[in-house]
Design a protein around this motif. Structure first.
Motif: not given
Length: 288
Positions: A275-282
């Motif tokens: 979930d955190s990786l998803d947010e960072c990539l966004r």
């Protein structure tokens, strides 16, 4: 009014704290080595007195793990002696000190997630100097101050594994990534928010140590695969052993951190790494 000094503010964690700072009713003073060299004790004292600082978040560190193997003197100044100075000054002036440390204080030979009381045994100069900083801070015996150990930090700011994988994934058809080092990534924004949220509730008679990383268990290989999948990069990631990618500094093969203490004492929820990786990539504009 709470006046907060953030050292190392141009690094990944410091940059994330700066980004989040407008959400909190504090006055922040963001410094780097050019505006405040924490290896000079008198400079720290003057800055603290001039700006009426009552909380320090020390994000400053010599983190170039391979480089410090041949630059121990400077690593010791920043990771150890400067921390000692911050602790002494904080005790003298009744200042709350939050210091960020690392999983590298362990040797990586454990078989279950490390808790805060587990025996330390760093493999290299980076881990040794960071541990020396921890020990110095504890010996000063200041109150209302904590050490947070973290691991595998990445962010939309600065250089890090996520950005490197995205760059290499676009440049190459395939690449090898180590599969026999296991731990958990830490999105610096999550750690920054945790620090700012728990800060008002830090009340202890002696220095306390806490672990913080995102939730999950994976290798660098697994992490790279997930980055490529989320960013939709067509690059084959192959698992390789540590011995196939020699580096000047030894890395812990196992650096999983048990976060029960920080979660229970401060009632915080730690996000799952995907979930955190998803947010960072966004935030980086890389989530396809």
């Amino acid at each position: 009014m709470n006046n907060i000094l953030v050292t190392g503010s141009n690094g990944q964690l410091g940059s994330e704290i700066r980004k989040l700072s407008s959400n909190y009713d504090y006055t922040f003073f963001f410094t780097d080595r050019n505006s405040l060299d924490i290896t000079y004790e008198e400079d720290i004292k003057e800055f603290i007195q001039t700006n009426n600082i009552n909380t320090i978040i020390n994000c400053a560190a010599y983190t170039a793990v391979d480089k410090v193997e041949s630059d121990e003197v400077n690593a010791d100044k920043i990771n150890h002696l400067a921390v000692k100075s911050l602790a002494i000054i904080s005790k003298e002036k009744n200042i709350k000190l939050i210091h960020v440390s690392t999983d590298y204080v362990f040797d990586g030979k454990n078989y279950k997630p490390y808790n805060e009381a587990d025996e330390t045994n760093p493999n290299g100069v980076y881990g040794k100097t960071k541990l020396d900083g921890e020990v110095a801070m504890q010996k000063v015996n200041l109150t209302n101050s904590i050490i947070i150990r973290t691991s595998w930090v990445y962010s939309s700011f600065g250089a890090n594994f996520v950005k490197t994988m995205i760059r290499l994934g676009r440049e190459r058809d395939s690449l090898g990534v180590i599969f026999d080092q296991v731990g958990t990534p830490t999105y610096a924004r999550d750690l920054a928010k945790a620090i700012l949220d728990i800060m008002p509730n830090i009340k202890n008679e002696k220095v306390e140590i806490y672990n913080y990383s995102n939730e999950g268990v994976l290798s660098w290989y697994d992490f790279a695969k997930e980055i490529m999948t989320m960013a939709k990069i067509d690059c084959i990631v192959n698992p390789i052993e540590t011995k196939e990618y020699p580096t000047p500094a030894s890395r812990p093969h196992y650096s999983l951190l048990n976060k029960s203490k920080i979660k229970e004492e401060f009632n915080i929820i730690i996000p799952y790494y995907k979930d955190s990786l998803d947010e960072c990539l966004r935030r980086m504009g890389e989530r396809k």
